[in-house]
Write a protein that holds these residues in place. Structure first.
Motif, PDB file in Angstrom:
ATOM      1  N   LEU A 255      -1.889  10.988  51.256  1.00 19.53           N
ATOM      2  CA  LEU A 255      -2.612   9.792  51.683  1.00 19.53           C
ATOM      3  C   LEU A 255      -2.575   8.804  50.521  1.00 19.53           C
ATOM      4  CD1 LEU A 255      -4.318   8.706  54.078  1.00 19.53           C
ATOM      5  CD2 LEU A 255      -6.316   9.691  52.953  1.00 19.53           C
ATOM      6  N   ILE A 256      -1.869   7.685  50.719  1.00 19.19           N
ATOM      7  CA  ILE A 256      -1.626   6.763  49.606  1.00 19.19           C
ATOM      8  C   ILE A 256      -2.000   5.345  50.016  1.00 19.19           C
ATOM      9  CG2 ILE A 256       0.121   5.859  48.018  1.00 19.19           C
ATOM     10  CD1 ILE A 256       1.732   8.419  48.521  1.00 19.19           C
ATOM     11  N   TYR A 257      -2.740   4.668  49.113  1.00 25.99           N
ATOM     12  CA  TYR A 257      -3.117   3.275  49.338  1.00 25.99           C
ATOM     13  C   TYR A 257      -2.731   2.442  48.125  1.00 25.99           C
ATOM     14  CZ  TYR A 257      -5.958   5.169  53.085  1.00 25.99           C
ATOM     15  OH  TYR A 257      -6.370   5.808  54.204  1.00 25.99           O
ATOM     16  N   GLU A 258      -2.355   1.212  48.367  1.00 30.87           N
ATOM     17  CA  GLU A 258      -2.072   0.263  47.289  1.00 30.87           C
ATOM     18  C   GLU A 258      -2.642  -1.088  47.672  1.00 30.87           C
ATOM     19  OE1 GLU A 258       2.007  -1.506  46.151  1.00 30.87           O
ATOM     20  OE2 GLU A 258       1.709   0.151  44.738  1.00 30.87           O
ATOM     21  N   ASN A 259      -3.641  -1.540  46.937  1.00 27.11           N
ATOM     22  CA  ASN A 259      -4.309  -2.817  47.220  1.00 27.11           C
ATOM     23  C   ASN A 259      -4.763  -2.911  48.673  1.00 27.11           C
ATOM     24  OD1 ASN A 259      -3.930  -3.798  44.565  1.00 27.11           O
ATOM     25  ND2 ASN A 259      -1.839  -4.422  45.081  1.00 27.11           N
ATOM     26  N   ALA A 260      -5.454  -1.873  49.124  1.00 22.89           N
ATOM     27  CA  ALA A 260      -5.902  -1.809  50.519  1.00 22.89           C
ATOM     28  C   ALA A 260      -7.379  -2.151  50.628  1.00 22.89           C
ATOM     29  CB  ALA A 260      -5.645  -0.419  51.085  1.00 22.89           C
ATOM     30  N   GLN A 261      -7.758  -2.806  51.724  1.00 27.22           N
ATOM     31  CA  GLN A 261      -9.158  -3.112  51.991  1.00 27.22           C
ATOM     32  C   GLN A 261      -9.820  -1.933  52.685  1.00 27.22           C
ATOM     33  OE1 GLN A 261      -8.582  -6.819  54.193  1.00 27.22           O
ATOM     34  NE2 GLN A 261      -9.404  -7.966  52.459  1.00 27.22           N
ATOM     35  N   THR A 263     -11.630  -1.722  55.330  1.00 28.75           N
ATOM     36  CA  THR A 263     -11.476  -1.654  56.790  1.00 28.75           C
ATOM     37  C   THR A 263     -10.168  -0.966  57.163  1.00 28.75           C
ATOM     38  OG1 THR A 263     -10.574  -3.913  56.696  1.00 28.75           O
ATOM     39  CG2 THR A 263     -12.886  -3.673  57.320  1.00 28.75           C
ATOM     40  N   GLU A 264      -9.105  -1.257  56.421  1.00 27.22           N
ATOM     41  CA  GLU A 264      -7.813  -0.613  56.660  1.00 27.22           C
ATOM     42  C   GLU A 264      -7.893   0.882  56.368  1.00 27.22           C
ATOM     43  OE1 GLU A 264      -3.397  -0.540  54.531  1.00 27.22           O
ATOM     44  OE2 GLU A 264      -4.737  -2.256  54.220  1.00 27.22           O
ATOM     45  N   ILE A 265      -8.603   1.238  55.293  1.00 25.25           N
ATOM     46  CA  ILE A 265      -8.729   2.641  54.915  1.00 25.25           C
ATOM     47  C   ILE A 265      -9.532   3.413  55.952  1.00 25.25           C
ATOM     48  CG2 ILE A 265      -9.646   4.223  53.176  1.00 25.25           C
ATOM     49  CD1 ILE A 265      -9.081   2.047  51.087  1.00 25.25           C
ATOM     50  N   PHE A 266     -10.640   2.840  56.433  1.00 19.83           N
ATOM     51  CA  PHE A 266     -11.445   3.496  57.463  1.00 19.83           C
ATOM     52  C   PHE A 266     -10.624   3.744  58.731  1.00 19.83           C
ATOM     53  CE2 PHE A 266     -15.844   1.913  55.826  1.00 19.83           C
ATOM     54  CZ  PHE A 266     -15.859   2.947  54.906  1.00 19.83           C
ATOM     55  N   LYS A 267      -9.780   2.781  59.092  1.00 20.59           N
ATOM     56  CA  LYS A 267      -8.955   2.933  60.292  1.00 20.59           C
ATOM     57  C   LYS A 267      -7.982   4.108  60.126  1.00 20.59           C
ATOM     58  CE  LYS A 267      -7.393  -0.746  62.382  1.00 20.59           C
ATOM     59  NZ  LYS A 267      -6.583  -1.940  62.728  1.00 20.59           N
ATOM     60  N   ASP A 268      -7.358   4.206  58.950  1.00 19.89           N
ATOM     61  CA  ASP A 268      -6.434   5.303  58.690  1.00 19.89           C
ATOM     62  C   ASP A 268      -7.155   6.646  58.677  1.00 19.89           C
ATOM     63  OD1 ASP A 268      -4.224   3.719  58.578  1.00 19.89           O
ATOM     64  OD2 ASP A 268      -4.036   3.708  56.395  1.00 19.89           O
ATOM     65  N   TYR A 285     -15.930  -6.376  51.589  1.00 13.91           N
ATOM     66  CA  TYR A 285     -14.695  -6.201  52.338  1.00 13.91           C
ATOM     67  C   TYR A 285     -13.507  -6.904  51.690  1.00 13.91           C
ATOM     68  CZ  TYR A 285     -17.533  -4.227  56.071  1.00 13.91           C
ATOM     69  OH  TYR A 285     -18.379  -3.426  56.798  1.00 13.91           O
ATOM     70  N   SER A 286     -13.762  -7.768  50.733  1.00 14.03           N
ATOM     71  CA  SER A 286     -12.662  -8.448  50.047  1.00 14.03           C
ATOM     72  C   SER A 286     -12.083  -7.592  48.927  1.00 14.03           C
ATOM     73  CB  SER A 286     -13.137  -9.784  49.476  1.00 14.03           C
ATOM     74  OG  SER A 286     -14.134  -9.572  48.477  1.00 14.03           O
ATOM     75  N   LYS A 287     -12.810  -6.570  48.532  1.00 13.20           N
ATOM     76  CA  LYS A 287     -12.363  -5.710  47.435  1.00 13.20           C
ATOM     77  C   LYS A 287     -11.198  -4.838  47.884  1.00 13.20           C
ATOM     78  CE  LYS A 287     -14.132  -2.326  44.089  1.00 13.20           C
ATOM     79  NZ  LYS A 287     -15.332  -1.603  43.631  1.00 13.20           N
ATOM     80  N   ALA A 308     -16.186   3.901  44.461  1.00 13.37           N
ATOM     81  CA  ALA A 308     -15.549   2.589  44.299  1.00 13.37           C
ATOM     82  C   ALA A 308     -16.347   1.487  44.990  1.00 13.37           C
ATOM     83  CB  ALA A 308     -14.127   2.623  44.842  1.00 13.37           C
ATOM     84  N   TYR A 309     -16.943   1.790  46.150  1.00 14.92           N
ATOM     85  CA  TYR A 309     -17.641   0.766  46.930  1.00 14.92           C
ATOM     86  C   TYR A 309     -19.161   0.900  46.865  1.00 14.92           C
ATOM     87  CZ  TYR A 309     -13.312  -0.977  48.985  1.00 14.92           C
ATOM     88  OH  TYR A 309     -12.071  -1.555  49.174  1.00 14.92           O
ATOM     89  N   GLU A 310     -19.626   1.866  46.099  1.00 18.89           N
ATOM     90  CA  GLU A 310     -21.058   2.046  45.874  1.00 18.89           C
ATOM     91  C   GLU A 310     -21.836   2.213  47.180  1.00 18.89           C
ATOM     92  OE1 GLU A 310     -22.176  -1.337  43.562  1.00 18.89           O
ATOM     93  OE2 GLU A 310     -21.344  -0.527  41.702  1.00 18.89           O
TER      94      GLU A 310
END
Length: 323
Positions: A255-261, A263-268, A285-287, A308-310
């Motif tokens: 499972l790999i992310y690069e500069n992902a928001q 919302t995109e991560i939750f969907k995956d 959500y801008s982070k 990361a998102y506290e």
């Protein structure tokens, strides 16, 4: 409508007005895309004579199930009736659809297989020609039990990785909502989830030809190349892969992310683990974040994201509450 559909199936370029009419028809009724996909699988390359034979044979087998239509109904009308009935037979994650055609005067029964990986699942299997498929979570693929002599046609919804056996006499054709992909023999990934903003085709080895978007723009992709389609902007972008694991990693449980928001991560994660997220607090959500996980547990990923998102989280069976 029939003329536009058959024009598309014959791979003829549609005018902008015809394309708009086709897209409107596909969204008017939930049954229409199913009929359309079934027709693409069964009628690709058929001659007018073969279409007439299909109509006659379909009616012979279904006349006891439906009311006989008027004699002047079109070939498409007959096939639409057949496809709708055929598409109601599916059972579970693997469904078989049956159609009948005439081949040199002999009746042939054609089985269409549907395989579906639900959220939280991944499937690996071999196609009739020996090509291998890895089907990602929340995806579905349709293919015939036996491929035709002149082509190998399948339908895909979602994401799959293909390792295609080379056969120069029978192109391998994949149809999705926004892509038409054609190869002879290669390995590549197709990501085409209907609810994603970006869809993509990426090549690991060999060459792939892609028609993409309403205007059917063509791209020839080589090894380590990718084309992305931004749905809302109706814009395509071809690029060299800087990190192939970003695309192909999921096939190795990475499972790999690069500069992902987030919302995109939750969907995956919803697809990957078969869970649902409920967010009851504000998040940035801008982070954007990057991360790499090798066959991770859901707890491991959530612990990393919560730092990361506290946020804190609660797991209630298949629901993840972010608080």
């Amino acid at each position: 409508m029939e003329e536009i559909i058959f024009k598309h199936l014959n791979r003829e370029r549609l005018t902008s007005a015809e394309q708009a009419k086709l897209e409107n028809w596909l969204t008017t009724d939930p049954k229409n895309p199913k009929v359309f996909n079934q027709l693409k699988l069964n009628l690709n390359g058929a001659t007018p004579g073969e279409l007439k034979n299909m109509k006659d044979e379909v009616w012979k087998h279904l006349s006891d199930k439906i009311e006989q239509p008027e004699p002047n109904q079109s070939v498409f009308s007959w096939l639409k009736i057949a496809a709708v009935i055929i598409l109601t037979i599916g059972l579970g994650a693997v469904a078989y659809f049956e159609t009948s055609t005439l081949n040199r005067g002999k009746e042939e029964t054609k089985f269409i297989i549907e395989k579906e990986s639900l959220n939280g699942q991944k499937l690996s299997f071999i196609l009739p020609d020996g090509s291998s498929v890895k089907l990602n979570a929340g995806s579905k693929i349709l293919f015939p039990k036996e491929f035709d002599h002149n082509s190998r046609n399948i339908e895909l919804v979602g994401e799959a990785y293909f390792d295609v056996v080379r056969d120069e006499s029978r192109p391998f054709l994949i149809s999705t909502e926004n892509f038409e992909v054609e190869v002879l023999g290669t390995s590549f990934n197709v990501k085409a989830y209907p609810d994603d903003d970006i869809m993509a085709v990426a090549v690991r080895s060999g060459k792939v030809n892609v028609e993409i978007g309403p205007s059917a723009d063509e791209f020839l992709l080589g090894t380590e190349e990718m084309v992305s389609y931004l749905v809302e902007e109706n814009r395509s972008k071809k690029e060299q892969l800087s990190d192939s694991q970003l695309v192909f990693g999921w096939t190795e449980k990475k499972l790999i992310y690069e500069n992902a928001q987030i919302t995109e991560i939750f969907k995956d994660l919803s697809r990957w683990y078969g869970v649902e997220f409920e967010v009851i607090r504000s998040l940035d959500y801008s982070k954007k974040i990057s991360g790499r996980y090798d066959n991770p547990s859901l707890i491991d990923v959530l612990n990393s994201l919560s730092f990361a998102y506290e946020f804190e989280f609660l797991i209630n069976e298949k629901k993840i509450i972010i608080k």
